[in-house]
Write a protein that holds these residues in place. Sequence first.
Motif, PDB file in Angstrom:
ATOM      1  N   LEU A  94       0.832  -1.199   0.000  1.00 42.34           N
ATOM      2  CA  LEU A  94       0.000   0.000   0.000  1.00 42.34           C
ATOM      3  C   LEU A  94       0.875   1.261   0.000  1.00 42.34           C
ATOM      4  O   LEU A  94       0.601   2.211  -0.738  1.00 42.34           O
ATOM      5  CB  LEU A  94      -0.950  -0.001   1.199  1.00 42.34           C
ATOM      6  N   VAL A  95       1.915   1.271   0.802  1.00 41.65           N
ATOM      7  CA  VAL A  95       2.825   2.418   0.839  1.00 41.65           C
ATOM      8  C   VAL A  95       3.452   2.632  -0.537  1.00 41.65           C
ATOM      9  O   VAL A  95       3.515   3.757  -1.043  1.00 41.65           O
ATOM     10  CB  VAL A  95       3.909   2.222   1.928  1.00 41.65           C
ATOM     11  N   LEU A  96       3.891   1.548  -1.157  1.00 42.74           N
ATOM     12  CA  LEU A  96       4.501   1.650  -2.478  1.00 42.74           C
ATOM     13  C   LEU A  96       3.478   2.110  -3.519  1.00 42.74           C
ATOM     14  O   LEU A  96       3.779   2.964  -4.362  1.00 42.74           O
ATOM     15  CB  LEU A  96       5.104   0.303  -2.882  1.00 42.74           C
ATOM     16  N   ALA A  97       2.283   1.573  -3.442  1.00 46.53           N
ATOM     17  CA  ALA A  97       1.232   1.980  -4.376  1.00 46.53           C
ATOM     18  C   ALA A  97       0.925   3.462  -4.223  1.00 46.53           C
ATOM     19  O   ALA A  97       0.756   4.175  -5.226  1.00 46.53           O
ATOM     20  CB  ALA A  97      -0.034   1.149  -4.150  1.00 46.53           C
ATOM     21  N   ASP A  98       0.865   3.944  -3.006  1.00 48.40           N
ATOM     22  CA  ASP A  98       0.612   5.367  -2.775  1.00 48.40           C
ATOM     23  C   ASP A  98       1.715   6.226  -3.391  1.00 48.40           C
ATOM     24  O   ASP A  98       1.438   7.267  -3.990  1.00 48.40           O
ATOM     25  CB  ASP A  98       0.472   5.662  -1.285  1.00 48.40           C
ATOM     26  N   ARG A  99       2.971   5.783  -3.262  1.00 45.43           N
ATOM     27  CA  ARG A  99       4.078   6.525  -3.879  1.00 45.43           C
ATOM     28  C   ARG A  99       3.933   6.554  -5.400  1.00 45.43           C
ATOM     29  O   ARG A  99       4.155   7.588  -6.028  1.00 45.43           O
ATOM     30  CB  ARG A  99       5.420   5.891  -3.504  1.00 45.43           C
ATOM     31  N   HIS A 100       3.592   5.407  -5.962  1.00 45.12           N
ATOM     32  CA  HIS A 100       3.413   5.343  -7.414  1.00 45.12           C
ATOM     33  C   HIS A 100       2.295   6.282  -7.868  1.00 45.12           C
ATOM     34  O   HIS A 100       2.416   6.951  -8.901  1.00 45.12           O
ATOM     35  CB  HIS A 100       3.094   3.915  -7.851  1.00 45.12           C
ATOM     36  N   ILE A 101       1.222   6.318  -7.120  1.00 45.05           N
ATOM     37  CA  ILE A 101       0.088   7.165  -7.476  1.00 45.05           C
ATOM     38  C   ILE A 101       0.456   8.639  -7.418  1.00 45.05           C
ATOM     39  O   ILE A 101       0.116   9.406  -8.329  1.00 45.05           O
ATOM     40  CB  ILE A 101      -1.132   6.829  -6.584  1.00 45.05           C
ATOM     41  N   VAL A 102       1.168   9.036  -6.386  1.00 42.97           N
ATOM     42  CA  VAL A 102       1.609  10.439  -6.291  1.00 42.97           C
ATOM     43  C   VAL A 102       2.475  10.786  -7.494  1.00 42.97           C
ATOM     44  O   VAL A 102       2.290  11.822  -8.135  1.00 42.97           O
ATOM     45  CB  VAL A 102       2.355  10.692  -4.966  1.00 42.97           C
ATOM     46  N   GLU A 103       3.426   9.931  -7.800  1.00 40.62           N
ATOM     47  CA  GLU A 103       4.316  10.166  -8.939  1.00 40.62           C
ATOM     48  C   GLU A 103       3.529  10.162 -10.253  1.00 40.62           C
ATOM     49  O   GLU A 103       3.773  10.984 -11.135  1.00 40.62           O
ATOM     50  CB  GLU A 103       5.414   9.108  -8.973  1.00 40.62           C
ATOM     51  N   ARG A 159       1.693  13.379 -10.709  1.00 33.97           N
ATOM     52  CA  ARG A 159       2.626  14.446 -11.079  1.00 33.97           C
ATOM     53  C   ARG A 159       2.988  14.345 -12.555  1.00 33.97           C
ATOM     54  O   ARG A 159       2.995  15.344 -13.272  1.00 33.97           O
ATOM     55  CB  ARG A 159       3.900  14.376 -10.224  1.00 33.97           C
ATOM     56  N   ARG A 160       3.244  13.149 -13.021  1.00 26.13           N
ATOM     57  CA  ARG A 160       3.595  12.967 -14.435  1.00 26.13           C
ATOM     58  C   ARG A 160       2.440  13.355 -15.355  1.00 26.13           C
ATOM     59  O   ARG A 160       2.655  13.980 -16.386  1.00 26.13           O
ATOM     60  CB  ARG A 160       4.021  11.529 -14.703  1.00 26.13           C
ATOM     61  N   VAL A 161       1.233  12.964 -14.976  1.00 33.56           N
ATOM     62  CA  VAL A 161       0.064  13.333 -15.780  1.00 33.56           C
ATOM     63  C   VAL A 161      -0.078  14.850 -15.828  1.00 33.56           C
ATOM     64  O   VAL A 161      -0.295  15.428 -16.899  1.00 33.56           O
ATOM     65  CB  VAL A 161      -1.221  12.664 -15.243  1.00 33.56           C
ATOM     66  N   ALA A 162       0.057  15.507 -14.692  1.00 34.25           N
ATOM     67  CA  ALA A 162      -0.068  16.967 -14.643  1.00 34.25           C
ATOM     68  C   ALA A 162       1.014  17.633 -15.489  1.00 34.25           C
ATOM     69  O   ALA A 162       0.728  18.552 -16.276  1.00 34.25           O
ATOM     70  CB  ALA A 162       0.007  17.467 -13.203  1.00 34.25           C
ATOM     71  N   ASP A 163       2.262  17.177 -15.343  1.00 33.20           N
ATOM     72  CA  ASP A 163       3.354  17.766 -16.117  1.00 33.20           C
ATOM     73  C   ASP A 163       3.159  17.559 -17.618  1.00 33.20           C
ATOM     74  O   ASP A 163       3.366  18.471 -18.415  1.00 33.20           O
ATOM     75  CB  ASP A 163       4.703  17.159 -15.697  1.00 33.20           C
ATOM     76  N   GLN A 164       2.761  16.347 -17.990  1.00 32.48           N
ATOM     77  CA  GLN A 164       2.583  16.050 -19.412  1.00 32.48           C
ATOM     78  C   GLN A 164       1.391  16.808 -19.984  1.00 32.48           C
ATOM     79  O   GLN A 164       1.427  17.258 -21.127  1.00 32.48           O
ATOM     80  CB  GLN A 164       2.428  14.533 -19.627  1.00 32.48           C
ATOM     81  N   ARG A 209      -1.595   9.835 -22.588  1.00 36.00           N
ATOM     82  CA  ARG A 209      -2.606   8.779 -22.463  1.00 36.00           C
ATOM     83  C   ARG A 209      -2.017   7.549 -21.757  1.00 36.00           C
ATOM     84  O   ARG A 209      -2.655   6.932 -20.911  1.00 36.00           O
ATOM     85  CB  ARG A 209      -3.169   8.405 -23.834  1.00 36.00           C
ATOM     86  N   THR A 210      -0.777   7.217 -22.094  1.00 36.10           N
ATOM     87  CA  THR A 210      -0.104   6.095 -21.441  1.00 36.10           C
ATOM     88  C   THR A 210       0.050   6.365 -19.945  1.00 36.10           C
ATOM     89  O   THR A 210      -0.206   5.472 -19.117  1.00 36.10           O
ATOM     90  CB  THR A 210       1.273   5.847 -22.081  1.00 36.10           C
ATOM     91  N   PHE A 211       0.455   7.591 -19.601  1.00 37.89           N
ATOM     92  CA  PHE A 211       0.567   7.954 -18.189  1.00 37.89           C
ATOM     93  C   PHE A 211      -0.784   7.831 -17.493  1.00 37.89           C
ATOM     94  O   PHE A 211      -0.879   7.334 -16.369  1.00 37.89           O
ATOM     95  CB  PHE A 211       1.097   9.381 -18.021  1.00 37.89           C
ATOM     96  N   GLU A 212      -1.854   8.293 -18.142  1.00 36.54           N
ATOM     97  CA  GLU A 212      -3.190   8.223 -17.552  1.00 36.54           C
ATOM     98  C   GLU A 212      -3.631   6.775 -17.354  1.00 36.54           C
ATOM     99  O   GLU A 212      -4.200   6.426 -16.310  1.00 36.54           O
ATOM    100  CB  GLU A 212      -4.194   8.967 -18.429  1.00 36.54           C
ATOM    101  N   GLU A 213      -3.365   5.926 -18.337  1.00 38.59           N
ATOM    102  CA  GLU A 213      -3.737   4.515 -18.224  1.00 38.59           C
ATOM    103  C   GLU A 213      -2.955   3.820 -17.115  1.00 38.59           C
ATOM    104  O   GLU A 213      -3.511   3.010 -16.364  1.00 38.59           O
ATOM    105  CB  GLU A 213      -3.514   3.808 -19.561  1.00 38.59           C
ATOM    106  N   THR A 214      -1.680   4.154 -17.009  1.00 43.40           N
ATOM    107  CA  THR A 214      -0.851   3.577 -15.953  1.00 43.40           C
ATOM    108  C   THR A 214      -1.353   4.013 -14.584  1.00 43.40           C
ATOM    109  O   THR A 214      -1.458   3.189 -13.658  1.00 43.40           O
ATOM    110  CB  THR A 214       0.620   3.985 -16.148  1.00 43.40           C
ATOM    111  N   LEU A 215      -1.690   5.284 -14.456  1.00 45.22           N
ATOM    112  CA  LEU A 215      -2.232   5.787 -13.199  1.00 45.22           C
ATOM    113  C   LEU A 215      -3.519   5.062 -12.838  1.00 45.22           C
ATOM    114  O   LEU A 215      -3.719   4.670 -11.677  1.00 45.22           O
ATOM    115  CB  LEU A 215      -2.461   7.302 -13.278  1.00 45.22           C
ATOM    116  N   GLU A 216      -4.383   4.847 -13.802  1.00 47.85           N
ATOM    117  CA  GLU A 216      -5.626   4.110 -13.529  1.00 47.85           C
ATOM    118  C   GLU A 216      -5.333   2.690 -13.057  1.00 47.85           C
ATOM    119  O   GLU A 216      -6.001   2.181 -12.146  1.00 47.85           O
ATOM    120  CB  GLU A 216      -6.522   4.087 -14.776  1.00 47.85           C
TER     121      GLU A 216
END
Length: 73
Positions: A11-20, A23-28, A50-57
């Motif tokens: 869960l901690v790792l997943a939360d880190r991935h989600i935050v990152e 950020r990537r979606v916003a920057d892109q 779109r790839t970043f958005e799909e990965t985030l989902e």
Amino acid sequence: MTNLQQEREHLVLADRHIVEGRRRVADQTKLVETMARNGQDTVMAARLLRTFEETLEAWLAHRRNILRALDGR
């Protein structure tokens, strides 16, 4: 290590991935908007967005699965 401890670590790792990922979606998104304003070709940048958005989902779905496991479901 117990299953519960492992799921909490996941869960901690997943939360880190989600935050990152957010950020990537916003920057892109900003990059695509800037490129469009400047009349640049945005096809590849938009595909990457779109790839970043799909990965985030996918990461969000994974987090939901972890929470279900922690809840015992």
